[in-house]
Design a protein around this motif. Structure first.
Motif, PDB file in Angstrom:
ATOM      1  N   GLN A  23       0.883  -1.130  -0.072  1.00  8.59           N
ATOM      2  CA  GLN A  23      -0.041   0.064  -0.219  1.00  8.59           C
ATOM      3  C   GLN A  23       0.729   1.611   0.280  1.00  8.59           C
ATOM      4  N   THR A  24       1.998   1.002   0.845  1.00  8.22           N
ATOM      5  CA  THR A  24       2.923   2.463   0.650  1.00  8.22           C
ATOM      6  C   THR A  24       4.089   2.378  -0.740  1.00  8.22           C
ATOM      7  N   LEU A  25       3.886   1.588  -1.242  1.00  3.29           N
ATOM      8  CA  LEU A  25       4.720   1.694  -2.205  1.00  3.29           C
ATOM      9  C   LEU A  25       2.834   2.296  -3.902  1.00  3.29           C
ATOM     10  N   LEU A  26       1.939   2.050  -3.361  1.00  2.00           N
ATOM     11  CA  LEU A  26       0.980   2.548  -4.599  1.00  2.00           C
ATOM     12  C   LEU A  26       0.606   3.851  -3.889  1.00  2.00           C
ATOM     13  N   GLU A  27       1.187   3.885  -2.896  1.00  2.00           N
ATOM     14  CA  GLU A  27       0.812   6.023  -2.695  1.00  2.00           C
ATOM     15  C   GLU A  27       1.935   6.504  -3.356  1.00  2.00           C
ATOM     16  N   LEU A  28       3.497   5.556  -2.916  1.00  3.12           N
ATOM     17  CA  LEU A  28       4.429   6.292  -3.245  1.00  3.12           C
ATOM     18  C   LEU A  28       4.908   6.961  -5.103  1.00  3.12           C
ATOM     19  N   VAL A  29       3.859   5.855  -5.558  1.00  2.00           N
ATOM     20  CA  VAL A  29       3.308   5.377  -6.914  1.00  2.00           C
ATOM     21  C   VAL A  29       2.836   6.435  -7.294  1.00  2.00           C
ATOM     22  N   GLU A  30       1.691   6.686  -6.649  1.00  4.50           N
ATOM     23  CA  GLU A  30       1.056   7.885  -7.464  1.00  4.50           C
ATOM     24  C   GLU A  30       1.681   9.289  -6.929  1.00  4.50           C
ATOM     25  N   TYR A  31       2.557   9.256  -5.891  1.00  4.36           N
ATOM     26  CA  TYR A  31       2.928  10.971  -5.803  1.00  4.36           C
ATOM     27  C   TYR A  31       3.449  11.648  -6.505  1.00  4.36           C
ATOM     28  N   ILE A  32       5.064  10.120  -6.790  1.00  9.04           N
ATOM     29  CA  ILE A  32       5.884  10.786  -7.783  1.00  9.04           C
ATOM     30  C   ILE A  32       4.674  10.668  -9.159  1.00  9.04           C
ATOM     31  N   THR A  33       3.901  10.589  -9.808  1.00  9.40           N
ATOM     32  CA  THR A  33       2.774  10.864 -10.500  1.00  9.40           C
ATOM     33  C   THR A  33       2.514  12.255 -10.699  1.00  9.40           C
ATOM     34  N   SER A  34       1.971  12.583  -9.332  1.00  7.79           N
ATOM     35  CA  SER A  34       0.959  14.025  -8.889  1.00  7.79           C
ATOM     36  C   SER A  34       2.044  14.954  -8.562  1.00  7.79           C
ATOM     37  N   ALA A  35       3.420  15.224  -8.492  1.00  9.48           N
ATOM     38  CA  ALA A  35       4.542  15.702  -7.987  1.00  9.48           C
ATOM     39  C   ALA A  35       4.481  17.489  -8.726  1.00  9.48           C
ATOM     40  N   ASN A  36       4.355  18.323  -7.606  1.00 12.48           N
ATOM     41  CA  ASN A  36       4.409  20.121  -9.207  1.00 12.48           C
ATOM     42  C   ASN A  36       6.223  20.012  -8.113  1.00 12.48           C
ATOM     43  N   GLY A  37       6.715  20.243  -8.373  1.00 12.11           N
ATOM     44  CA  GLY A  37       8.553  21.031  -8.297  1.00 12.11           C
ATOM     45  C   GLY A  37       9.203  19.878  -8.614  1.00 12.11           C
ATOM     46  N   LYS A  38      10.591  20.362  -8.492  1.00 13.28           N
ATOM     47  CA  LYS A  38      11.580  19.244  -8.679  1.00 13.28           C
ATOM     48  C   LYS A  38      12.021  18.416  -7.578  1.00 13.28           C
ATOM     49  N   PHE A  39      12.029  17.024  -7.997  1.00 11.64           N
ATOM     50  CA  PHE A  39      13.061  16.423  -6.884  1.00 11.64           C
ATOM     51  C   PHE A  39      13.920  17.416  -6.665  1.00 11.64           C
ATOM     52  N   PRO A  40      14.223  16.973  -4.524  1.00  8.95           N
ATOM     53  CA  PRO A  40      15.451  17.854  -4.499  1.00  8.95           C
ATOM     54  C   PRO A  40      16.347  16.341  -4.356  1.00  8.95           C
ATOM     55  N   GLU A  41      17.863  16.716  -3.852  1.00 11.54           N
ATOM     56  CA  GLU A  41      18.590  15.432  -4.436  1.00 11.54           C
ATOM     57  C   GLU A  41      18.639  14.592  -3.250  1.00 11.54           C
ATOM     58  N   ASN A  42      18.618  14.745  -1.660  1.00  9.65           N
ATOM     59  CA  ASN A  42      18.689  13.596  -1.304  1.00  9.65           C
ATOM     60  C   ASN A  42      17.315  12.880  -1.218  1.00  9.65           C
ATOM     61  N   MET A  43      16.383  13.202  -1.587  1.00  9.55           N
ATOM     62  CA  MET A  43      15.494  12.569  -1.579  1.00  9.55           C
ATOM     63  C   MET A  43      15.601  11.097  -3.211  1.00  9.55           C
ATOM     64  N   MET A  44      16.354  12.045  -3.752  1.00  9.88           N
ATOM     65  CA  MET A  44      16.294  11.204  -5.378  1.00  9.88           C
ATOM     66  C   MET A  44      17.541  10.147  -4.638  1.00  9.88           C
ATOM     67  N   GLN A  45      18.615  10.530  -4.350  1.00  7.48           N
ATOM     68  CA  GLN A  45      19.268   9.653  -2.947  1.00  7.48           C
ATOM     69  C   GLN A  45      18.452   8.341  -2.094  1.00  7.48           C
ATOM     70  N   GLU A  46      17.525   8.491  -1.717  1.00 11.03           N
ATOM     71  CA  GLU A  46      16.894   7.779  -1.022  1.00 11.03           C
ATOM     72  C   GLU A  46      15.963   7.134  -1.978  1.00 11.03           C
ATOM     73  N   VAL A  47      15.097   7.661  -3.181  1.00 11.62           N
ATOM     74  CA  VAL A  47      14.965   6.322  -4.260  1.00 11.62           C
ATOM     75  C   VAL A  47      14.704   5.386  -4.903  1.00 11.62           C
ATOM     76  N   VAL A  48      16.652   6.090  -4.731  1.00  7.61           N
ATOM     77  CA  VAL A  48      17.446   4.500  -5.689  1.00  7.61           C
ATOM     78  C   VAL A  48      18.305   3.882  -4.543  1.00  7.61           C
ATOM     79  N   LYS A  49      18.281   4.138  -3.421  1.00  7.43           N
ATOM     80  CA  LYS A  49      18.732   3.084  -2.076  1.00  7.43           C
ATOM     81  C   LYS A  49      17.084   2.398  -1.967  1.00  7.43           C
ATOM     82  N   MET A  50      16.259   2.360  -2.247  1.00 11.47           N
ATOM     83  CA  MET A  50      15.016   1.503  -2.204  1.00 11.47           C
ATOM     84  C   MET A  50      14.963   0.928  -3.372  1.00 11.47           C
ATOM     85  N   VAL A  51      14.644   1.792  -4.561  1.00  8.71           N
ATOM     86  CA  VAL A  51      14.912   0.991  -5.444  1.00  8.71           C
ATOM     87  C   VAL A  51      15.925  -0.466  -6.051  1.00  8.71           C
ATOM     88  N   SER A  52      16.954   0.133  -5.618  1.00 11.54           N
ATOM     89  CA  SER A  52      17.747  -0.921  -5.110  1.00 11.54           C
ATOM     90  C   SER A  52      17.720  -1.966  -4.877  1.00 11.54           C
TER      91      SER A  52
END
Length: 396
Positions: A23-52
């Motif tokens: 359910q949390t993953l699906l919420e994250l998918v929804e957030y990424i799709t509707s996000a408005n504003g550039k993603f910060p660097e620390n978030m990108m780092q966490e994204v790659v860490k989680m995906v990996s």
């Protein structure tokens, strides 16, 4: 939370936690799709860490018994479906939308979606689950489009995977998906073609016709090959000679695939390139016309149904007809009705076009047949004498 990897071999284990994570993953998918504003660097780092943490894993070949029923090998009939897919799918969907999102700045993201990440991502293409390979194909295509700096590295790594597949293992689950991505990349090549791209054709795409499992990826390979001819018609001679080099000798179904591809290549071939390779080409077609398997002979005769190819043959009939005449003449007595009638049609095309040439070829064929009969009779006579001599010696 989403970095926690659960054991899916036991469906009853951590049932509640697995559901919360999904359910949390699906919420994250929804957030990424509707996000408005550039993603910060620390978030990108966490994204790659989680995906990996979720997708990068070693594939352990599942031990399967080689079941034989009525002499048929049923091993690998059904693709292996990953039990972790309910979570994996959500992670892949999240990664796909993250890479595709206009809010993901490629200049910053390339620090985390780096060579190490791409290398591990490409290794996943060997997954037995077709659903996973489908996602990987789309994600790789998006990464190639967005991160221009990684393009040479991606091409080089795929080349290495192909080399290992062609010349060492002949085992890889993702060859068709790689070729699908490459088909799109080749489509976008600028003209004139770079030397690197021509080398890829000669060293990778043409040798990819060698493995026994060609049928599993032939459609995608054929598309890549024809893209090259359409980009630069001068490459037709190299491609046709390459096909002849790897032409199957004892595999009739593979030979039909080669003839299908040959027609697509010839469709885009112009006169000068055709003339360069027509002698070895029609020596091979002649062998296919006289194949022991009627479907191969039938497929070779279908080449005359293509108007462009028929015109090329007609223009160069003085060279081509003497090469294929014996095969056509023998097929006129073929046991298969389709091969028989198609051969008669081809015979008629040449006769109506150039009766003098046809009669000259017919005369030479009759002379050669008479010589062969004479040689055959001599051999039989000599053999008979040897048998008589052997019988006398044994009696004595």
């Amino acid at each position: 939370m989403c970095c926690v990897v659960f054991d899916f071999t036991d469906p009853t284990k951590n049932f509640k936690e697995k559901d919360i994570k999904r359910q949390t993953l699906l919420e994250l998918v929804e957030y990424i799709t509707s996000a408005n504003g550039k993603f910060p660097e620390n978030m990108m780092q966490e994204v790659v860490k989680m995906v990996s943490a979720n997708i990068f894993r070693e594939f352990i070949p599942q031990p399967r018994e080689n079941k034989l029923i009525n002499g048929l090998d049923l091993e690998d009939e059904e693709p292996a479906m990953d039990p972790t897919w309910p979570h994996l799918q959500a992670v892949y969907e999240f990664l796909l939308r993250f890479v595709a999102s206009p809010e993901t700045d490629a200049k910053i993201a390339k620090r985390y979606i780096d060579h190490s990440f791409i290398l591990k991502l490409l290794a996943l293409f060997d997954s037995e689950d077709p659903r996973e390979r489908e996602y990987l194909k789309t994600i790789l295509h998006r990464i190639y489009g967005k991160f221009m700096v990684h393009r040479p590295f991606i091409r080089k790594t795929i080349n290495n995977i192909f080399h290992q597949f062609i010349f060492e293992t002949e085992k890889h689950n993702g060859i068709a998906e790689f070729l699908e991505v490459l088909g799109s990349i080749i489509n976008g090549y600028a003209l004139p073609l770079k030397e690197e791209h021509k080398l890829f054709l000669v060293r990778i795409l043409i040798p990819l016709h060698k493995p026994k499992c060609l049928a599993t990826y032939h459609q995608q390979l054929s598309y890549c090959i024809t893209q090259y001819v359409e980009k630069d018609c001068k490459l037709a001679d190299i491609i046709i000679r390459g096909l002849i080099k790897y032409w199957p000798v004892t595999n009739s179904s593979k030979e039909v695939l080669f003839l299908n591809e040959l027609e697509e290549v010839l469709e885009a071939t112009q006169g000068p390139e055709f003339q360069r390779c027509m002698v070895p080409l029609f020596q091979q077609i002649s062998r296919s016309l006289n194949s022991m398997h009627f479907q191969v002979a039938e497929r070779a005769l279908f080449l005359w149904n293509n108007e462009h190819i028929e015109n090329l043959i007609k223009q160069n009939r003085k060279v081509i007809l003497p090469i294929i005449f014996p095969a056509i003449e023998r097929n006129a007595k073929h046991w298969n009705q389709a091969v028989h009638s198609l051969s008669l049609n081809v015979r008629k095309i040449f006769y109506d076009l150039d009766p003098d040439l046809f009669k000259a070829c017919q005369l030479k064929f009759q002379e050669d047949e008479a010589k062969e009969d004479e040689i055959k009779q001599r051999r039989e006579t000599i053999w008979k004498r040897l048998e008589e001599l052997a019988a006398k010696t044994s009696n004595n």
